[in-house]
Design a protein around this motif. Structure first.
Motif, PDB file in Angstrom:
ATOM      1  N   LYS A 932     -39.059 -54.565 -15.775  1.00 57.36           N
ATOM      2  CA  LYS A 932     -39.969 -55.330 -14.921  1.00 57.36           C
ATOM      3  C   LYS A 932     -39.180 -55.961 -13.772  1.00 57.36           C
ATOM      4  N   ASP A 933     -39.908 -56.602 -12.863  1.00 57.15           N
ATOM      5  CA  ASP A 933     -39.354 -57.383 -11.742  1.00 57.15           C
ATOM      6  C   ASP A 933     -38.646 -56.531 -10.688  1.00 57.15           C
ATOM      7  N   SER A 937     -45.981 -53.015  -7.547  1.00 60.78           N
ATOM      8  CA  SER A 937     -47.216 -52.302  -7.871  1.00 60.78           C
ATOM      9  C   SER A 937     -46.857 -50.943  -8.452  1.00 60.78           C
ATOM     10  N   SER A 938     -47.855 -50.344  -9.067  1.00 66.42           N
ATOM     11  CA  SER A 938     -47.647 -49.016  -9.656  1.00 66.42           C
ATOM     12  C   SER A 938     -47.476 -47.957  -8.576  1.00 66.42           C
ATOM     13  N   LEU A 939     -48.023 -48.229  -7.357  1.00 64.52           N
ATOM     14  CA  LEU A 939     -47.853 -47.281  -6.254  1.00 64.52           C
ATOM     15  C   LEU A 939     -46.382 -47.180  -5.846  1.00 64.52           C
ATOM     16  N   GLU A 940     -45.707 -48.297  -5.824  1.00 66.20           N
ATOM     17  CA  GLU A 940     -44.280 -48.268  -5.512  1.00 66.20           C
ATOM     18  C   GLU A 940     -43.499 -47.538  -6.593  1.00 66.20           C
ATOM     19  N   VAL A 941     -43.905 -47.732  -7.842  1.00 64.19           N
ATOM     20  CA  VAL A 941     -43.225 -47.037  -8.939  1.00 64.19           C
ATOM     21  C   VAL A 941     -43.423 -45.539  -8.813  1.00 64.19           C
ATOM     22  N   ALA A 942     -44.643 -45.125  -8.442  1.00 66.87           N
ATOM     23  CA  ALA A 942     -44.922 -43.684  -8.303  1.00 66.87           C
ATOM     24  C   ALA A 942     -44.066 -43.062  -7.210  1.00 66.87           C
ATOM     25  N   HIS A 963     -45.859 -48.570 -15.963  1.00 70.52           N
ATOM     26  CA  HIS A 963     -46.454 -49.211 -17.146  1.00 70.52           C
ATOM     27  C   HIS A 963     -47.586 -50.117 -16.678  1.00 70.52           C
ATOM     28  N   HIS A 964     -48.596 -50.276 -17.547  1.00 71.34           N
ATOM     29  CA  HIS A 964     -49.800 -51.007 -17.106  1.00 71.34           C
ATOM     30  C   HIS A 964     -49.544 -52.495 -17.011  1.00 71.34           C
ATOM     31  N   THR A 965     -48.831 -53.071 -17.932  1.00 69.88           N
ATOM     32  CA  THR A 965     -48.573 -54.517 -17.894  1.00 69.88           C
ATOM     33  C   THR A 965     -47.094 -54.770 -18.131  1.00 69.88           C
ATOM     34  N   TYR A 970     -42.200 -50.325 -15.389  1.00 65.25           N
ATOM     35  CA  TYR A 970     -42.141 -48.889 -15.600  1.00 65.25           C
ATOM     36  C   TYR A 970     -41.300 -48.597 -16.831  1.00 65.25           C
ATOM     37  N   ARG A 971     -41.421 -47.349 -17.291  1.00 63.65           N
ATOM     38  CA  ARG A 971     -40.638 -46.867 -18.429  1.00 63.65           C
ATOM     39  C   ARG A 971     -39.471 -46.062 -17.887  1.00 63.65           C
TER      40      ARG A 971
END
Length: 1157
Positions: A932-933, A937-942, A963-965, A970-971
């Motif tokens: 985390k941290d 957002s999930s868009l940045e992770v993608a 990851h959702h929360t 992310y994993r």
């Protein structure tokens, strides 16, 4: 090169005809004449006497000789010096109060025998039959030093010998190294301040070697011993002038590709009424100077250093104000040929301009002040009020008001008109209508002037009609024109005369209709666009001859007493011609010479004959020659040549067409002119050569090659002296090639006349030109100071654009501060001086440009900024300030911050900066963890899926899925299990944008007292210091004490089965439960004998210690007495030496007193 011809030829050596030396030579010649072979030298007659004793010594001597020869050789450069070169620009540079002005005055007096009291701007003088020089004083301003270094051919670097080299000298030498090193000569002044001769010799030697270190070993350093009556010694100045006269110059790269000029005169030609209405309006300025470098063309944009880019509105050549003397043969210059041209200093006599002549009045009447009487003061005040009026007199009269009574309505002047004025207005309207009906328009009417003012192209017929109408009586002899002129001139006479003239003009419109029709046709013909007239000017020679005859008649009438001529005529015509020349640029050549070329004459036809399709360019491309050669090849070719029968293998030779024809052709070829035989064959002739002719040609070339290869010395007419010489043929060929190219360049346009050559080639170096500019700032004229040089440099096509410039830069080792990315920097590159914001970078192994926050020390780095496109390998220097501030100069010391050169030109920049994204794990499953941290957002992770990550401990991993929360987590998978306390990094790169900031240094627009105080954009640190703003402390940047908790490890547990399998040394050992506890002491009871022994030993030890203590005290006393005796001896010795020194000093002073007496 071209400079060699500027010196007088020395006297040839005259051999002695009598004397001991001549007798020896006669005896030797007689002895040589008695030999069998008198033409041979002694080395050739007796080679053994000159044989080599040692091969190693001979090789060493030969190598040394070749090294000396090679050091003298330079790469030959094509001489681009014109036939009449521009004056050599000599800049006198140095700190304040070193004698720059005095040196210039003495040089001028040495060359021209003229005293110049005030030195302002460039001063041009004639020094010899082939050389002129321009002396320029450089003031103590870094802007002036930069401009002077860019244009100076020779620099006289003045230094105060009593003080030493100052920082300005080192700054100027660095500027010269960047912008192209001119010739530099050092001059030491104030040598008379050093009284001791030994100290003077030592000082000269120190300064000479320091000067050699900065320039080059062997650089010339002059010594000016002192002043006598405010002037340097005549012989020393004369010696300096001789060195200047024989100096040779090698072309520099930047100046060899650009044209430039140093302005020696400035003139404001703006309309005075426009300036009166708006003093801050844009000005029309004319600059004058000698063209230098390469030919100057009007379509090129120029850069005025200290002002900015400008486009040339008008470019023309004017007579040279300081011409070279004639070509007649004489040893030295005449007194009248020692010309001096210094317009800014008020010296120069008559100055010829395109439309005016300026005469400098050097008398008491030229600056006489009027007596300030009361009447004169009132007149001056009235005249000042009249000049300050913004409106003209007729506009003010129309706005005047008049009241008959105090409560009456005011009567304005523009509303009041009498009946007589109305009648006159109607009669004048009738006259205008009648004149329009008759087709006779006055040539000087406002409509026609506006029409000609809008259009640049005017026919010669219309010009003649204007001249006729401007004169009192027309030259055509037509009575009707004269009667009409009388009507126009008599408008102010009585009304009866006006009516009579109007009736006469109304009745005369029917007469001479044919001539009027002819005039109308010629007027329409002149107003129409004629291509022949546009390209070649006037082609009707009869009109030109007629106009010239009229001009001669008028000139003869205007002469007064046969000596003087009235100059008040034709001022309006000259003004119209000037307005036409000041028009905008057209796509055609404009020819404004005094005489127009007659393109119908045979001489002028030859100049443009080859410009058309029917022209004859080469013999191989001429249609007649091609047809002739075709016929010759058909007639001479064999119908059946040699061939081989492929079936039988027999050779069959073809027969020539006719033997007689060949014989006749051979005889004809022999009878031809030998010059024709040496003519080079054309391409068509070479293709049509027979086999025998080709073979003969090859044999001839082979024989020529053999003769040159085998007998290289004999073929060139050299003698075999028997000495070992090196091969310098390659260098000689290079010199010959450069010489041929130089002769070809000079002869290419030599056959053309000056005007036509300027149209094709441009304004070549050495011409004195007039440059007209429009819409320049008013501050440029108002704040003009002659002591600051005005340099005008031409720009090539690519240099007019602005883009990203990538450079290689190195911080100067003498500059105290390091340079920071994002700080404004003043750069001098090419002709320009400008301020920009630079970004520094380092080129890594994968060619990525990595962002740098500061410049490294003693190492080059890459620098990118937004500025003018400049060719590669162009040197530049960077400064952080150009202000002449004493506190800042004392703080910085050396002002040149960095130097470098341009490496790449691009429209974009690729500077990358490293960014580390930080995250923390919140769940760990063996080799998988949730981070985390790091993202929001999930868009940045993608976007970062598959990116490499790494922990602080060095465990590598990869981003898998979001990851959702919580949001942005992310994993990730790793190569080993990580801990919850680990920190995870993701290293990324992002592009840094270079700021698009470009501001030219406009130092010439500042007032006179602020010329050296130009201030551009300031750094953030300067703004905070000026406003006394403290930096806010950032908690992340604070240094805090780091508290590290001691990590508690769990005890090591080894399974029982593993303990049994381990060897004994590795098995855990069970020691005491409390190993640190000390065992209890056991009491020891001595026997009586042991007690006696212990007591005896204690007594002996006590006695020994007491003895040692007494010995130490005695030794201290002895040392104290010894030191006191030694101190007394030293004091007595010093007293004796002091007395001896006093005696010696007294004896020396007595001896000096006797010598002085």
């Amino acid at each position: 090169m071209a400079d060699d011809s500027g010196q007088d030829k020395r006297k040839q050596h005259r051999a002695r005809q009598s004397g001991v030396k001549a007798d020896k030579k006669k005896v030797k010649a007689k002895k040589d004449g008695n030999q069998k072979e008198p033409e041979l030298t002694a080395r050739q007659r007796n080679p053994k006497a000159f044989a080599i004793n040692s091969a190693q010594r001979a090789e060493r001597n030969f190598r040394r000789k070749e090294d000396i020869t090679a050091k003298k050789q330079h790469i030959p450069v094509v001489d681009q010096t014109p036939d009449e070169p521009p004056p050599v620009l000599i800049a006198v540079v140095g700190p304040p109060k070193v004698g720059k002005t005095t040196v210039i005055k003495n040089l001028i007096k040495s060359f021209t025998r003229t005293n110049v009291t005030d030195i302002k701007g460039p001063i041009t003088i004639v020094t010899s039959k082939k050389r002129r020089i321009t002396l320029l004083e450089c003031n103590n301003d870094v802007n002036s030093m930069i401009d002077v270094a860019k244009c100076a051919d020779l620099v006289l670097l003045l230094c105060d010998a009593s003080y030493g080299f100052e920082m300005e000298i080192f700054e100027f030498l660095n500027i010269c190294q960047v912008h192209g090193m001119p010739k530099i000569m050092g001059v030491l002044t104030h040598l008379d301040m050093i009284k001791n001769p030994k100290q003077l010799r030592k000082r000269k030697k120190e300064l000479k070697h320091r000067f050699w270190t900065e320039v080059y070993d062997g650089a010339k350093l002059f010594y000016l011993s002192g002043l006598i009556h405010g002037e340097y010694l005549r012989n020393e100045i004369k010696n300096l002038g001789r060195f200047i006269s024989v100096m040779k110059f090698r072309p520099l790269q930047w100046r060899g590709a650009h044209s430039y000029l140093l302005v020696d005169r400035l003139e404001d030609v703006t309309n005075t009424d426009k300036i009166r209405r708006d003093p801050k309006c844009d000005r029309d300025v004319v600059l004058y100077g000698y063209v230098r470098g390469v030919p100057l063309k009007q379509e090129h944009m120029v850069h005025i250093a200290g002002l900015g880019d400008a486009r040339i509105d008008e470019l023309s050549t004017i007579p040279d104000p300081c011409p070279l003397p004639g070509t007649e043969k004489k040893r030295s210059l005449l007194e009248k040929e020692r010309l001096l041209y210094a317009p800014m200093s008020g010296v120069g006599g008559i100055v010829y301009d395109k439309d005016a002549v300026y005469i400098e009045l050097q008398g008491s009447h030229s600056h006489k002040e009027k007596e300030q009487t009361a009447e004169a003061a009132e007149q001056a005040e009235l005249l000042g009020k009249l000049i300050d009026k913004k409106a003209t007199l007729d506009e003010q009269m129309e706005q005047q008001e008049f009241r008959l009574f105090s409560d009456a309505k005011p009567i304005k002047s523009q509303d009041f008109r009498t009946d007589q004025d109305e009648d006159e207005g109607s009669s004048s309207d009738d006259e205008d209508e009648e004149a329009d009906d008759s087709g006779l328009d006055a040539a000087d009417s406002e409509e026609e002037q506006e029409e000609f003012g809008a259009d640049d192209w005017r026919g010669e017929d219309s010009d003649e009609e204007e001249q006729e109408d401007d004169s009192d009586a027309g030259s055509s002899g037509d009575e009707e024109y004269q009667s009409l002129g009388d009507v126009q001139l008599g408008n102010d006479s009585d009304s009866d005369d006006e009516e009579a003239r109007v009736l006469a003009s109304n009745m005369s419109w029917k007469t001479n209709l044919a001539e009027k029709a002819r005039d109308a046709f010629l007027q329409r013909h002149s107003e129409s666009k004629n291509l022949m007239r546009l390209v070649y000017g006037v082609y009707n020679q009869s009109e030109r001859s007629k106009e010239d005859a009229e001009d001669e008649n008028e000139d003869s009438e205007e002469e007064l007493g046969g000596l003087f001529r009235v100059a008040a005529k034709k001022q309006s015509q000259q003004q119209k011609d000037k307005d036409i020349r000041d028009k905008d640029e057209r796509c055609f050549f404009e020819y404004h010479g005094d005489t127009t070329r007659d393109w119908l004459s045979e001489e002028n036809k030859e100049l443009i004959k080859n410009c058309f399709v029917t022209g004859k360019w080469k013999a191989s491309e001429d249609a007649e020659n091609l047809l002739k050669m075709d016929d010759m090849s058909d007639a001479e070719s064999e119908v059946y040549g040699d061939f081989e029968d492929l079936e039988t293998g027999t050779q069959v030779s073809g027969k020539p067409k006719s033997q007689d024809g060949e014989q006749s052709e051979e005889e004809g070829a022999k009878a031809e002119d030998p010059a024709a035989a040496k003519r080079k064959l054309t391409r068509v002739e070479e293709e049509n050569l027979t086999k025998a002719e080709l073979m003969a040609k090859k044999l001839k070339l082979k024989a020529k090659f053999d003769a040159e290869y085998d007998n290289s010395g004999e073929g060139k007419g050299e003698e075999d002296t028997g000495r070992i010489t090196g091969d310098h043929g390659f260098y000689e060929d290079l010199k010959a090639e450069a010489q041929r190219q130089s002769e070809l360049n000079k002869s290419e346009f030599a056959h053309l006349d000056n005007e036509f050559r300027i149209q094709i080639e441009g304004y070549r170096p050495g011409l004195y030109v007039r440059l007209g500019f429009k819409q320049l700032p008013a501050e440029f004229v108002e704040n003009f100071d002659p002591s600051y040089p005005v340099l005008v440099g031409a720009l090539n096509m690519t240099e007019e654009n602005v883009g990203y410039v990538n450079c290689k830069v190195k911080k100067h080792r003498w500059y105290k501060k390091i340079l920071k990315t994002g700080d404004p920097l003043i750069i001098s590159m090419g002709w320009r001086r400008f301020q920009t914001v630079a970004i520094y970078a380092k080129v890594e192994d994968n060619f990525r440009q990595r962002y740098l926050k500061y410049t490294p020390n003693h190492v080059t780095c890459s620098m990118t900024f937004w500025g003018p496109i400049t060719p590669q390998n162009t040197g530049f220097l960077a400064l952080q300030t150009v202000r002449q501030d004493q506190e800042e100069m004392r703080r910085l010391g050396f002002r040149i911050a960095a130097t470098g050169c341009v490496t790449e030109l691009d429209k974009s920049s690729q500077i990358m900066k490293k960014l580390k994204l930080v995250g923390h794990p919140f769940k760990v499953y063996k080799k998988t963890a949730f981070i985390k941290d790091m993202f929001n957002s999930s868009l940045e992770v993608a976007k970062f899926e598959g990116a490499k990550i790494k922990t602080v401990s060095g465990i590598r991993g990869q981003i898998k899925k979001s990851h959702h929360t919580p949001e942005g987590s992310y994993r990730a998978t790793f190569e080993d299990k990580i801990l919850l306390s680990d920190i995870v990094f993701c290293r990324t790169w992002f592009r840094v944008e270079v700021p698009r900031f470009y501001a030219p240094v406009t130092s010439l627009l500042l007032p006179l007292d602020q010329k050296s105080q130009w201030q551009g954009m300031k750094t953030l640190g300067q703004l905070k210091r000026e406003r006394d703003v403290q930096n806010a402390a950032q908690p992340d940047s604070m240094y805090t004490t780091i508290v590290r908790k001691e990590k508690i490890f769990r005890p090591l547990n080894i399974p029982k089965a593993l303990q049994r399998a381990l060897p004994y040394k590795d098995k855990p050992k069970f020691g005491p439960e409390n190993p640190k506890a000390a065992p209890e002491r056991v009491a020891v009871v001595n026997s009586p004998y042991e007690q006696k022994v212990a007591k005896m030993m204690k007594m002996i030890e006590t006695n020994y210690k007491d003895k040692r203590q007494r010995e130490r005290q005695d030794m201290k006393k002895r040392m104290k007495n010894f030191r006191e005796k030694k101190r007394e001896k030293l004091a007595s010795k010093e007293r004796r030496q002091k007395e001896l020194r006093k005696k010696v000093s007294r004896a020396i002073s007595k001896m000096r007193g006797k010598q002085n007496a």
